[in-house]
Write an enzyme that holds these catalytic residues in place. Sequence first.
Site, PDB file in Angstrom:
ATOM      1  CG  ASP A 444      -2.024   0.650   1.074  1.00  0.00           C
ATOM      2  OD1 ASP A 444      -2.288   1.431   0.297  1.00  0.00           O
ATOM      3  OD2 ASP A 444      -3.214   0.420   1.804  1.00  0.00           O
ATOM      4  CG  ASP A 509      -9.718   2.070   0.320  1.00  0.00           C
ATOM      5  OD1 ASP A 509      -9.083   1.041  -0.293  1.00  0.00           O
ATOM      6  OD2 ASP A 509      -8.848   2.878   0.775  1.00  0.00           O
TER       7      ASP A 509
HETATM    8  C1  GLA Z   1      -5.492   1.822   2.331  1.00  0.00           C
HETATM    9  C2  GLA Z   1      -6.085   0.642   1.520  1.00  0.00           C
HETATM   10  C3  GLA Z   1      -7.201  -0.296   2.181  1.00  0.00           C
HETATM   11  C4  GLA Z   1      -6.474  -0.515   3.436  1.00  0.00           C
HETATM   12  C5  GLA Z   1      -6.307   0.300   4.163  1.00  0.00           C
HETATM   13  C6  GLA Z   1      -5.279   0.022   5.472  1.00  0.00           C
HETATM   14  O1  GLA Z   1      -6.792   2.779   2.264  1.00  0.00           O
HETATM   15  O2  GLA Z   1      -6.404   1.073   0.168  1.00  0.00           O
HETATM   16  O3  GLA Z   1      -7.593  -1.345   1.337  1.00  0.00           O
HETATM   17  O4  GLA Z   1      -5.552  -1.583   3.237  1.00  0.00           O
HETATM   18  O5  GLA Z   1      -5.325   1.259   3.668  1.00  0.00           O
HETATM   19  O6  GLA Z   1      -4.874   1.132   6.257  1.00  0.00           O
END
Ligand code: GLA
Length: 702
Positions: A444, A509
């Site tokens: 990420d 997300d």
């Molecule tokens: C980001 C990712 C999510 C998750 C969060 C965790 O927003 O896109 O899928 O992994 O971080 O903090």
Amino acid sequence: MVDAACHSISTDDFSLVVEITADNDLVWRHWGAKLTGPLFALAGTQTRTTFSLDHEVPMGVVPTSGFGWFGPPAFRCHRGGKHAGQRVKVHSVAISATTFEAVLSDESCGIEIIVTIAPQGGCLRIATRLRNVGTTPLSVEDLAAAILPLPPHAEAIVSFSGRHNGEMVEHCEPMPAQGWYREQRAGLTGHGGPPGLFVLGEGADWHHGEVWAAQLAWSGNHRLAVEPVGAGGWAGLLGASYGPGEIILAPGDTLSAPEVLACYSGHGRNGAIRCFHDAVRANRRSPGAFLKPRPVHFNSWEGAYFDHDEARMIALVESAATLGVERFVLDDGWFRGRASDEAGLGDWVADPLRYPRGLGPVAQRVNDLGMEFGLWVEPEMVNPDSDLYRQHPDWVLGATEVRPLPLARHQLVLDMARDDVRDHLFGALSTLLRDVPIAYLKWDHNRALAPASGADGRGSATAQVRGTWALWDRLRAAFPQVEMEACAAGGGRIDAGFAARADRFWTSDNIDAVSRTAIQRGFLHFMPPEMMGAHVGASPSHATGRTQSLDFRAIMALPGHFGIELAPDRLTADERERLAYWVARYKALRDWLHNGVTWLGEGSDGLQWQAHGAAQHFLLLVTRTQPSRNGREGPLRLPMLADAPHVVVRLLDQADRASGLGMDTMAGAEQSFPGRWLAAYGLPLPHLSGEGAALFEIVAST
Ligand code: GLA
């Protein structure tokens, strides 16, 4: 007159034609339909205009300003304030069966440019390098990755913008009278999706007409521009953007611009989409060079957030297994001090309070239940509240004298240009990968680069991307069996640079199935469906608060790399049963959804569709996200079936709260149609209510 100085570089479907003029300039002559046989040089055929230089200045492959080209220049550089490289001429050309390479130089200024054009899948890949062959440092402010010729009959630009939870929003704008620009300055690809665009010719739609498309294989700051040029056409520019003073080439050094994937379609947007998918697939570095059937994911994020401990995770693992899940991904919250997003980034060891026995027992339970174990990491980041930051406060981006540094999500960015930072991260991740049976890393990146400079204050946004890529490449080489996902707060880092390294992208997300229809269509413009992370989330959706039926949420995730991201213990027995049904459905259909051609299209009154497979046998997903104005759906025209004498259609699934209406004749039974009829009149559809979808299997005889 046939001119030996014209060269056509072609794929199966289209050509780029360049010409070396009598003055040794390398100029564009054509980007479009495939041209075979003798090529005709055009030099000298263009009429002069008033208020122009006395010699013709056609659009160069590496156009430079200063000698009569007033469109966008291919590079801007100087040597201690003196302009360098104003007039690059062809020095040598190497042509093989597949590759064209030209070396251009301005010897008096000590500049060399090497342009390579070669097929990659259905696209032509263009690579541009600038070399300082002078004896003093060369400051480079700009180097276009490609400047491509768009013809006067181009009509519209299709591009995408976005934000966190709202990625890849499509825009269609007329060709500009002055100029069109998209610039990304946050240091990563951005939520608008891959740096690329589609240009539509006269009357082009999804299936017909001319389309020119290009995308940049770059994961950082970039610039896309379309500017009108002399002959009534446009110059389309793609390139990384560099900060002031960021690129200073020592004598002998080379700057490589990111590669560009360019294509042309005579069959509408879908033809260009097909070229992009082919090119991305051709360049993928999956384990064993083969992407195995995409396993059903369970991702712990929205089901557990930071509420972690061994017992809770094992319970989640066991629930996931009963749904038919094949890979369990332990998301954020597992490492030292990570009870919230305020601490822990940088300390890549299991949290001793919540996982006192390490991650081994959870991973073991995952494996015992027949699933692969995946793990979330965010290696480029550090929380000030972490042991890593306490030990190495100088490892972050930002000049040492600039403090405090701006935080985002309580985190700072590590300087990936530093060898010691990369070595440390390689060591920490290698230890994890060796100690725990990890088959998958979700990587990420949750904040923009601000400031994007190293400790010495020099701009380093470009080096940041190159450093991150280098770490990915090193890890992939050391652990070739481990798959990797690129994520950046959802879909903030989806591009062809990462597509060459990653097996999957996290698309957004926002898992709300209505939002996802648009986001996923944006994604599919550039990337193939098997790389598109698509999950069944909770209802109400955590991102939007909207509710949707489980069937609708699942059918919308079906074409991508399918997964589940919710708390299974909050599902009703009926929902669990339906979810297990969709998991099984996905497993039965995935080979077919993932390895073929993707078509996108629109029906009447807001209806959208997509199809996946081959022309003779494909799956058709028809979706509605707004109630129809009409009592009955209009027939859906399927242009790709026009030549099939006989087509058998089977309705496989319907996901609609008011399902069954108006479809009595088709439900459960096969129906036959002449292909021409389906292309010209259309397929009768079930009524789809406010949010609904129908999935068909289509078999066409030849
Ligand atoms: C980001 C990712 C999510 C998750 C969060 C965790 O927003 O896109 O899928 O992994 O971080 O903090």
